[in-house]
Design a protein around this motif. Structure first.
Motif, short mmCIF file in Angstrom:
data_model
loop_
_atom_site.label_atom_id
_atom_site.label_comp_id
_atom_site.label_asym_id
_atom_site.label_seq_id
_atom_site.Cartn_x
_atom_site.Cartn_y
_atom_site.Cartn_z
N LEU A 142 0.79 -1.26 -0.07
CA LEU A 142 0.05 -0.03 0.04
C LEU A 142 0.83 1.20 -0.04
O LEU A 142 0.30 2.33 -0.30
CB LEU A 142 -0.88 0.13 1.26
N ALA A 143 1.97 1.31 0.35
CA ALA A 143 3.00 2.46 0.40
C ALA A 143 4.45 2.05 -0.03
O ALA A 143 5.36 1.98 0.80
CB ALA A 143 3.02 3.16 1.81
N THR A 144 4.32 1.66 -1.27
CA THR A 144 5.76 1.06 -1.65
C THR A 144 7.04 2.20 -1.74
O THR A 144 6.66 3.03 -2.09
CB THR A 144 5.44 0.75 -3.05
N LEU A 145 8.07 1.78 -1.25
CA LEU A 145 9.24 2.34 -0.97
C LEU A 145 10.00 2.35 -2.36
O LEU A 145 10.13 1.14 -2.72
CB LEU A 145 10.04 1.64 0.21
N VAL A 146 10.26 3.49 -2.78
CA VAL A 146 10.86 3.36 -4.30
C VAL A 146 12.18 3.99 -4.05
O VAL A 146 12.61 4.62 -3.03
CB VAL A 146 10.33 4.65 -5.17
N ARG A 147 13.23 3.45 -4.79
CA ARG A 147 14.78 3.85 -4.58
C ARG A 147 14.92 5.31 -4.89
O ARG A 147 14.71 5.89 -6.04
CB ARG A 147 15.44 2.86 -5.65
N GLY A 148 15.59 5.87 -3.93
CA GLY A 148 15.65 7.24 -4.08
C GLY A 148 14.77 8.12 -3.40
O GLY A 148 14.90 9.31 -3.29
N GLN A 149 13.66 7.44 -2.82
CA GLN A 149 12.59 8.23 -1.88
C GLN A 149 12.79 8.63 -0.44
O GLN A 149 13.89 7.97 0.05
CB GLN A 149 11.32 7.39 -2.08
N LYS A 150 12.20 9.47 -0.10
CA LYS A 150 12.27 9.55 1.56
C LYS A 150 10.96 9.51 2.18
O LYS A 150 9.88 10.10 1.74
CB LYS A 150 12.64 11.19 1.88
N LEU A 151 10.66 8.30 2.90
CA LEU A 151 9.29 8.06 3.31
C LEU A 151 9.42 7.76 4.71
O LEU A 151 9.77 6.53 5.38
CB LEU A 151 8.93 6.61 2.76
N PRO A 152 9.17 8.68 5.45
CA PRO A 152 9.06 8.68 7.00
C PRO A 152 8.06 7.69 7.71
O PRO A 152 6.99 7.73 7.05
CB PRO A 152 8.97 10.24 7.40
N ILE A 153 8.20 7.43 8.89
CA ILE A 153 7.41 6.77 9.72
C ILE A 153 6.83 7.67 10.80
O ILE A 153 8.06 8.01 11.52
CB ILE A 153 7.93 5.24 10.26
N PHE A 154 5.62 7.99 10.88
CA PHE A 154 5.15 8.98 12.08
C PHE A 154 4.53 8.10 13.05
O PHE A 154 3.64 7.28 12.93
CB PHE A 154 3.82 9.96 11.25
N SER A 155 4.91 8.16 14.13
CA SER A 155 4.35 7.49 15.33
C SER A 155 4.27 8.47 16.73
O SER A 155 4.47 9.69 16.54
CB SER A 155 5.67 6.36 15.35
N LEU A 353 5.35 8.54 -4.40
CA LEU A 353 6.15 8.08 -5.28
C LEU A 353 5.81 6.63 -5.83
O LEU A 353 6.45 6.15 -6.71
CB LEU A 353 7.62 8.25 -5.30
N MET A 354 4.66 6.02 -5.12
CA MET A 354 4.45 4.50 -5.38
C MET A 354 4.43 4.16 -7.01
O MET A 354 4.86 3.06 -7.29
CB MET A 354 3.12 4.19 -4.62
N LEU A 368 -1.14 -1.71 -8.49
CA LEU A 368 -1.77 -0.53 -8.35
C LEU A 368 -3.07 -0.45 -8.14
O LEU A 368 -3.80 0.28 -7.52
CB LEU A 368 -1.23 0.30 -9.22
N GLU A 369 -3.82 -1.48 -8.86
CA GLU A 369 -5.20 -1.28 -9.00
C GLU A 369 -5.80 -1.89 -7.53
O GLU A 369 -6.64 -1.50 -6.90
CB GLU A 369 -5.67 -2.55 -9.99
N ILE A 370 -5.00 -3.09 -7.32
CA ILE A 370 -5.75 -3.60 -5.82
C ILE A 370 -5.24 -2.73 -4.66
O ILE A 370 -6.10 -2.53 -3.68
CB ILE A 370 -5.10 -5.14 -5.57
N ALA A 371 -3.96 -1.80 -4.65
CA ALA A 371 -3.93 -0.76 -3.55
C ALA A 371 -4.84 0.10 -3.70
O ALA A 371 -5.32 0.40 -2.51
CB ALA A 371 -2.41 -0.45 -3.83
N ALA A 372 -5.20 0.65 -4.65
CA ALA A 372 -6.13 1.79 -4.90
C ALA A 372 -7.49 1.36 -4.34
O ALA A 372 -8.27 1.96 -3.59
CB ALA A 372 -6.30 2.32 -6.19
N GLN A 373 -7.99 0.09 -4.81
CA GLN A 373 -9.13 -0.51 -4.24
C GLN A 373 -9.10 -0.89 -2.77
O GLN A 373 -10.35 -0.68 -2.08
CB GLN A 373 -9.50 -2.06 -4.80
N LEU A 374 -8.07 -1.17 -2.40
CA LEU A 374 -8.42 -1.51 -0.80
C LEU A 374 -8.35 0.00 -0.02
O LEU A 374 -8.94 -0.11 0.92
CB LEU A 374 -6.80 -2.24 -0.36
#
Length: 462
Positions: A142-155, A353-354, A368-374
Motif C-alpha cells: 500500500l505504500a511502496t518504497l521507491v529507490r531514491g525516496q524519502k518515506l518517513p514513519i510517523f508514530s 512516489l508509489m 496499483l489496482e488492488i492497492a487503490a481498491q483497498l
C-alpha cells in the motif's frame, strides 16, 4: 582541500554546561573539530558551534565534568569532522563519531570525507524508480518504497516504531543488484538498542549492514553527527560503489531535541515550541541527501522515523518533515491497543512516489489496482463504522455489515504480521485480493475485469 595543522590553546575563558569558550583563537571556523586535553592526560572531543572575533564556542562531546579552566588545552583540527570512507564499514557497529562499538579495529579508508555532505543538486537528480521490498505487507502493498525516496514513519511514544524500523532494515532487499542498509539509531534506550541489534542480526549473513548507534546516555552532540555520518557512509556506497542503500534514521525527534538543546546552550532565540528557526533547513540538509544522481547506478533511500509528541502532527518535527519528504507511514494508537502489528493507519498513510516503483514493469500488473481498491474499501468501511456508532449495528443493511466484516479481515489477514515474518510481494498481493474477496465483486469498482477474473474469488462483477 588542505587541512591546517592543529594549534593548541590554553586560554579557556569559561565553561557553561557542555560548552567551552576559548579566547585568542585565529583562523577557526564553524563545525571545526576540536580536541580537549586534560591535566590527567584524558582527551575529549568537541566541535565548534560559533565563532565571534577571537572567541570560539566548543561543544564537548563527552561533557565538561571535572574540567578546569587553567589546565585544559584545546586544539583545533583545521576542518569539519571527517571519516574514512570504504566498503570496510559494512558489517560494523560504531558510535556517532565513527568509533567501533563491536570490538573490531578502527575503520580505515583511502579517503577522508566531511560528514556534513551536501544535498543532491536538483539539476543532477534522476527520477526515483524501482521498488525496495521490505517484506512488510502494508509497506510493499500500500505504500511502496521507491529507490531514491524519502518515506518517513510517523508514530507516537509507546508504539512499536523502532521494532518496525528494525524489521524493515533486517528484511529489505532489491532484485538482482548490490544493496546495503545503514541504520542510524539516535537517543534510544539501552533496552531498545539491544532489541534492535538482536533483530538486525538477521542481516549479518549478508554482511551489508552498518549500524551507527547513539543511546540516550551517550554524548548529545553525537546525536547530531550520527545521521550525517550514516549518510556519508551511504553516499560512498551508493555513488562511488554503485549500491542501492537504504538509510533508516530513528528517532529524528530525538535528533531535533538535541539540536534544540544545543541552540539553547548557545543562547539562540527560539522559534516555534523552542526549536531554532533554522530547523527546516537543518532537516532539509539531511533529507535532501537521499535520491538518485544522473549517470550513477546507485541510490540513497531514506526512512526517517519520528515520534509526534502527544500525537500532534502539527508539531514542528513531523510538520517540517512532511514538507520535505514524499509521503508517510502513520502508526495508529487505536490499532496498537487492539493488538494489531504493525499498527498501520491506511487512511493517513501514502507513498507519493508509489507509481514510480510499482506496476507491471517492476512489481505486478495488478499491484496499483488492488492497492487503490483497498484504500477505497477501507475508507467506505470507516464511514459505515462511524454510522454504526450512531444508529447501532443492528440498523445496518446486509451490504453495510459486509464492509464491517471486510475491515476485520483486512486488519487480521493483511495488516497483522509477525515482527519476524517476511512476506514475498506475491504473498502480499494475494492476501490483498483475499481480503477484497470478502466483498462481492460488484463492490470492486477500481480494478479491471481481467484482474477481477484472475484474482477475485467470486469472479466477474454482476
Amino acid at each position: 582541500m588542505s587541512v591546517r595543522a592543529p594549534v593548541e590553546y590554553a586560554s579557556v575563558a569559561s565553561i557553561k554546561g557542555p560548552l567551552l569558550v576559548v579566547e585568542g583563537v585565529e583562523d577557526v571556523g564553524w563545525d571545526e573539530v576540536a580536541q580537549i586535553r586534560l591535566e590527567s592526560g584524558d582527551v575529549r572531543h568537541g566541535v565548534v558551534l560559533e565563532v565571534a572575533g577571537d572567541l570560539a564556542v566548543v561543544q564537548v562531546f563527552e561533557g565538561t565534568q571535572g574540567m578546569g579552566l587553567e589546565r585544559a588545552r584545546v586544539s583545533f583540527g583545521g576542518g569539519p569532522m571527517r571519516i574514512p570512507v570504504s566498503e570496510a564499514w559494512l558489517g560494523r557497529v560504531c558510535n556517532g563519531r565513527g568509533e567501533p562499538l563491536d570490538g573490531g579495529p578502527q575503520v580505515l579508508g583511502s579517503e577522508l570525507r566531511e560528514i556534513g555532505g551536501h544535498p543532491i543538486n536538483p539539476a543532477a537528480r534522476a527520477t526515483p524508480r524501482d521498488p525496495i521490498l521490505t517484506g512488510v505487507s502494508v509497506v510493499d502493498g500500500l505504500a511502496t518504497l521507491v529507490r531514491g525516496q524519502k518515506l518517513p514513519i510517523f508514530s507516537v511514544g509507546g508504539l512499536p516504531h523502532l521494532e518496525l524500523a528494525a524489521q524493515i532494515a533486517a528484511q529489505a532487499t532489491v532484485r538482482d543488484e548490490a544493496f546495503a542498509v545503514v541504520f542510524a539509531a539516535m537517543g534510544v534506550t539501552n533496552a531498545d538498542a539491544s532489541t534492535m541489534r538482536e533483530r538486525l542480526e538477521l542481516r549479518e549473513p549478508a554482511d551489508d549492514l552498518v549500524l551507527v548507534l547513539n543511546t540516550a546516555d551517550d554524548p548529545l552532540v553525537e546525536r547530531i553527527t550520527a545521521p550525517r555520518l550514516a549518510l556519508t557512509i551511504a553516499e560512498h556506497l551508493a555513488f562511488d560503489l554503485d549500491r542501492h542503500v537504504l538509510v533508516v534514521m530513528a528517532d529524528m525527534t530525538s535528533y531535533c531535541e538535541a539540536v534544540r538543546e544545543v541552540g539553547s546552550s548557545r543562547g539562540e532565540i527560539p522559534s516555534r515550541r523552542g526549536y531554532p528557526g533554522y530547523l527546516y533547513s537543518d532537516l532539509a540538509s539531511i533529507y535532501e541527501r537521499a535520491g538518485r544522481i544522473q549517470g550513477k547506478a546507485g541510490s540513497v533511500t531514506q526512512i526517517p522515523v519520528l515520534t509526534m509528541p502527544g500525537g500532534d502532527v502539527t508539531h514542528p518535527v513531523p510538520d517540517l518533515t512532511g514538507y520535505i519528504t514524499e509521503g508517510q507511514v502513520v502508526l495508529s494508537h487505536d490499532l496498537h491497543v487492539r493488538g494489531v502489528y504493525p499498527p498501520f493507519d491506511p487512511l493517513r498513510s501514502l507513498s507519493r512516489l508509489m507509481r514510480l516503483g510499482a506496476g507491471a514493469a517492476t512489481t505486478r500488473a495488478d499491484h496499483l489496482e488492488i492497492a487503490a481498491q483497498l484504500y477505497a474499501l477501507v475508507a467506505q468501511a470507516r464511514r459505515i463504522a462511524d454510522l454504526a456508532e450512531v444508529v447501532g449495528a443492528d440498523a445496518l443493511s446486509e451490504g453495510e455489515t459486509q464492509y464491517l466484516a471486510f475491515v476485520d479481515s483486512f486488519e487480521a489477514e493483511f495488516v497483522t504480521q509477525g515482527a519476524g515474518e517476511l512476506r514475498t510481494l506475491d504473498e502480499t498481493l494475494d492476501r490483498a485480493w483475499a481480503v477484497a474477496s470478502t466483498l462481492p465483486a460488484r463492490e470492486l469498482t477500481m480494478v479491471s475485469e481481467e484482474a477481477l477474473r484472475r484474482h477475485h474469488h467470486g469472479g466477474r462483477r454482476t
